[in-house]
Design an enzyme around this catalytic site. Structure first.
Site, PDB file in Angstrom:
ATOM      1  N   CYS A  84     -16.393  -4.877 -14.198  1.00  0.00           N
ATOM      2  CA  CYS A  84     -14.957  -4.848 -13.928  1.00  0.00           C
ATOM      3  C   CYS A  84     -14.441  -3.436 -13.680  1.00  0.00           C
ATOM      4  O   CYS A  84     -13.274  -3.247 -13.351  1.00  0.00           O
ATOM      5  CB  CYS A  84     -14.191  -5.511 -15.070  1.00  0.00           C
ATOM      6  SG  CYS A  84     -14.405  -7.296 -15.052  1.00  0.00           S
ATOM      7  N   HIS A 329      -6.426 -10.383 -11.246  1.00  0.00           N
ATOM      8  CA  HIS A 329      -7.645  -9.596 -11.412  1.00  0.00           C
ATOM      9  C   HIS A 329      -8.731  -9.999 -10.414  1.00  0.00           C
ATOM     10  O   HIS A 329      -9.703 -10.648 -10.778  1.00  0.00           O
ATOM     11  CB  HIS A 329      -8.140  -9.741 -12.857  1.00  0.00           C
ATOM     12  CG  HIS A 329      -9.339  -8.896 -13.177  1.00  0.00           C
ATOM     13  ND1 HIS A 329      -9.633  -7.723 -12.534  1.00  0.00           N
ATOM     14  CD2 HIS A 329     -10.321  -9.054 -14.106  1.00  0.00           C
ATOM     15  CE1 HIS A 329     -10.746  -7.204 -13.037  1.00  0.00           C
ATOM     16  NE2 HIS A 329     -11.177  -7.990 -13.977  1.00  0.00           N
TER      17      HIS A 329
END
Lengths: 381, 463
Positions: A84, A329
């Site tokens: 991430c 996201h």
């Protein structure tokens, strides 16, 4: 590297369920948004960095997904993938290239089209036996439960992060989830992975974001008020934290180390930061991040949000964009989207969500959980 | 003197109240509950559980044979005994065999193991019988069958019951069967089968074994007779000249169901919970004939008495749908990959024997096996270290998102007794049972199915 690299243009698509846009179209939208902001065209791009976790269908796990989308050929393009932290690490690599003098104008672009993939968009990777049954919320929940057990935190405190970030995101027309939520809604939502309910989790999102960076000295030729890269940091720790018998599960060492690097490069400390975009993949993560980044002591992150100090009008606004929680996201896009937000805030162009006295901003990603963290400090002048 | 040195029974925690089946189909069912193997359990995994319980911390290196008996093995081709031997960490130089064919396989394997020890071809052997026989939905067998396993250690040192005599009967009789294309057990006319295919053969084998031992039926302390239903064992006992009320070990039918091949071994275990030294115990299994063995409890029994079978700790199977799911009638998760034979071979000690590493430089026990210590960074100072199978939950989550067949899925980070930290799925947990500090033990389970094969791996369960 402090002040050697400037951001002269940023771009960002609307984040959300972008069923009507392909992966390459999202890239095109973000890149041309940034070209326009910098006042350049693609012929001036000397090198590019693509941050993406899952390239578009048919693109392969290479940089061609960016090259083909933009017809950006015959020059270096590198694909960066680092869980991430992919987006901020792509930005960091772009900065290193500029600082090294190998390219004057560089495009950094993060893109993800998770909704093309069905389900939650992320295929299971890794060992077929070890850690089977893990999910992203489940892995962060392991840390949240240990933390909450140790520091006596309740779900009510986590909910305050969701309420705050949804409030900020509702002010942001590019955010994925543009609605306010109440603490009661957050607490009553279905449980995804205890202690996280639906509103403790960021959504699965499509989106792309771009930044154009260049050497500091010619930056004012492109932009009269460029934003400068003050410091970057990247740290990797174990990708199998659950097997590490020495791990206390109370925060992430990778974030602490990446922050130390970035602060040292910038010659600043956490108290100098005016606002931060931090990785709130889950509500608890934001609380822990604020500690790992040094905004408060370990165990004090809950109080920081309880007291409103991380709100838009607080003394250290966190996630004025709405964060991953509300903005969404799309993995590789998130870090670059944070750069977009920091630059927008530092320019004073954030409108209803503008924070006061934005001189120094920080962007932070953590993936793994805790396996890899990247921190970028940006400032004016 | 060769005989039994240890014995243990494993019964899955899940139980289905038979009235759930009765209400589903509108049929009359016998009262009580049946044990239900979970979706992650089968004859192989229950055999590992029973064998670990039988070993109870004893050194597996002491054993040089392992026999597995079942009519419901999860593989038609691929040996189960060797998987059980590896998961229970027996040495490579172990003689292994799978017994099957009919539910008498458990007693047959026990006889073969004692014969092998008596012949001197093996030193000490483990015999494990396990069954999770599938019945057709809405069949008479559906409420009747139960799932479970029993393991017996056989040797010459520390014998708690020595073999006195053995006898067998073999004759074709069509009673229970499953062809190579049938999933569920089929049964011929049950009342005729119970009389001619069961009681007659068992009585004949028991009678022959008692005659060999020169033992009048009245001298038998306990009869451990595997049976096709709750009533027929009494018929067999009577035909053998015994008094069922006084001599028969009570059936497990009302609590767990008819277990198949492990049943006579589990009943023998119950008999040994209370037997006195010098007591004669008879165990018999049936199926196309019968095997009967006569044992005499030794003076070593009181000091090495098997633990009492604990049936109190049970998790109710909430609905008939849940039952069908547990028994594999609902498609399971098949996403992802099965472990390749190369990875399986490379990681056998780590993944199946569950060995981690211990750092010779700093002493830290760790998992999985790597080259550099996660504590002190010493290179190539990590030595193979067998992990303990009990531990405590350090942290956890209860996951509703994981792509598994049953939700919620508890996942736990576990600190093991003796060092090392694992991250495992938690099986057989009641609501709220998994939390920080919960004591757990490890269990070998069917983890995942893909590409036409299965992954087996360790899980935790509340201890």
């Amino acid at each position: 590297m402090k002040d050697q690299v400037a951001v002269i243009g940023v771009g960002c698509t609307k984040f959300g369920d972008r069923f009507e846009r392909s992966y390459e179209e999202l890239i095109t939208d973000a890149a041309f948004d940034a070209y326009a902001d910098a006042g350049i065209d693609s012929s001036e791009i000397e090198a590019a960095y693509l941050g993406t976790y899952l390239p578009g269908a048919g693109g392969g796990k290479a940089a061609v997904s960016l090259g083909d989308a933009l017809r950006l050929y015959d020059r270096p393009i590198t694909r960066v993938e680092n869980y991430c932290a992919t987006g901020t690490d792509a930005f960091r690599n772009g900065c290193l290239a500029v600082a090294a003098g190998v390219a004057d104008v560089v495009l950094v672009l993060g893109a993800e089209k998770l909704k093309d993939r069905g389900g939650r968009g992320i295929p299971r990777l890794g060992h077929p036996l070890l850690a089977r049954g893990n999910t992203a919320p489940g892995l962060f929940a392991l840390a949240a439960n240990r933390y909450m057990h140790t520091f006596g935190l309740g779900r009510e405190t986590l909910a305050k992060v969701a309420v705050k970030n949804h409030h900020n995101g509702a002010l942001n027309d590019k955010a994925h989830l543009r609605m306010e939520v109440t603490a009661e809604q957050v607490l009553k939502a279905p449980i995804i992975a205890w202690p996280f309910g639906l509103f403790d989790c960021c959504p699965t999102t499509d989106g792309a974001a771009a930044a154009i960076i260049c050497r500091a000295d010619p930056a004012r030729r492109y932009k009269k008020d460029p934003v400068f890269v003050k410091g970057v940091g990247l740290a990797v720790t174990t990708g199998r934290p659950y097997f590490d018998p020495t791990f206390d599960y109370l925060g992430f060492r990778s974030t602490q180390a990446a922050a130390r690097q970035a602060y040292a490069m910038a010659g600043v400390g956490p108290r100098d930061i005016d606002f931060a975009e931090v990785h709130d993949c889950f509500t608890w993560t934001e609380i822990s991040n604020t500690e790992d980044l040094g905004f408060c002591a370990k165990g004090e992150g809950g109080r920081l949000v309880e007291e409103g100090r991380t709100a838009l009008d607080g003394d250290i606004p966190v996630n004025p964009s709405g964060g991953l929680k509300s903005f969404g996201h799309p993995i590789g896009a998130s870090g670059v989207r944070m750069i977009y937000e920091c630059v927008t805030q530092l320019r004073g162009e954030a409108g209803a969500r503008q924070v006061k006295q934005a001189e120094l901003g920080l962007a932070h990603n953590v993936g793994g959980p805790g396996a890899v963290s990247c921190v970028v400090v940006l400032g004016r002048g | 003197m060769a005989g039994i040195t240890r014995i243990a029974t494993y019964v899955p925690r899940r139980r289905l109240d038979r009235t759930v089946i009765g209400q589903t189909w509108g049929t009359r069912v016998a009262p009580g509950r049946r044990a239900v193997a979970g979706l992650d359990e089968d004859a192989l995994t229950m055999a590992v559980d029973a064998t670990l319980a039988c070993l109870d911390g004893a050194d597996p290196a002491h054993f040089d044979a392992l026999y597995f008996a079942s009519t419901s093995a999860p593989y038609l081709e691929k040996q189960v005994a060797s998987v059980v031997a590896t998961a229970t960490d027996l040495p490579r130089a172990t003689a292994v065999a799978d017994f099957g064919g009919s539910v008498r396989a458990g007693v047959t394997a026990l006889r073969a193991a004692i014969d092998a020890v008596r012949a001197g071809s093996v030193r000490s052997a483990l015999v494990v019988a396990a069954d999770a026989r599938l019945a057709e939905p809405e069949s008479e067998l559906e409420p009747l069958l139960g799932d479970g396993a029993a393991a017996i250690a056989v040797g010459t040192d520390g014998v708690i019951a020595e073999l006195v005599s053995a006898a067998s009967v073999a004759e074709e009789f069509t009673y229970f069967w499953r062809t190579d294309t049938q999933r569920a057990v089929q049964v011929a006319e049950p009342r005729f089968g119970a009389s001619y295919g069961y009681a007659r053969d068992v009585a004949e084998a028991v009678g022959a074994a008692l005659r060999k031992a020169e033992l009048p039926p009245a001298r038998v302390a306990r009869l451990a007779l595997g049976a096709p239903d709750e009533r027929s064992a009494a018929d067999a006992a009577k035909r053998a000249g015994c008094d069922p009320g006084r001599q028969l070990v009570p059936s497990l039918a009302a609590e767990v169901g008819m277990l198949g091949s492990p049943e006579p071994l589990a009943l023998l275990g119950r008999a040994l919970e209370t037997a006195a030294p010098g007591d004669f115990l008879v165990v018999a299994g049936y199926g196309e004939g019968a095997d009967a063995l006569v044992f005499r409890a030794t003076d070593a029994l009181p000091a090495a008495r098997p633990r009492a079978l604990d049936l109190a700790r049970a998790l109710p199977v909430a609905s008939y749908g849940r039952f069908l799911k547990a028994r594999g009638f609902v498609p399971a998760e098949t996403a992802g990959e099965v472990v390749t034979s190369v990875v399986e071979w490379k990681e056998l000690a780590q993944d199946v024997r569950l060995h981690g590493s211990r750092c010779e430089a700093c002493g830290l026990v760790q998992y999985p096996q790597t080259r550099i210590c996660i504590g002190c960074r010493a290179r190539d100072r990590l030595v193979d270290h067998k992990l303990g199978k009990r531990g405590t939950v350090f942290t956890f989550t209860i996951d509703n998102l994981a792509p598994v067949a049953e939700h919620p899925l508890p996942m736990a980070v576990i600190d093991l007794e003796g060092g090392g930290r694992l991250y495992l799925q938690v099986a057989d947990a009641a609501d709220g049972e998994v939390k920080i500090g919960t004591a757990v033990e490890l269990t070998f389970r069917r983890l995942h199915e893909a590409g036409g094969n299965r992954n087996y791996f360790w899980k935790a369960r509340p201890a």
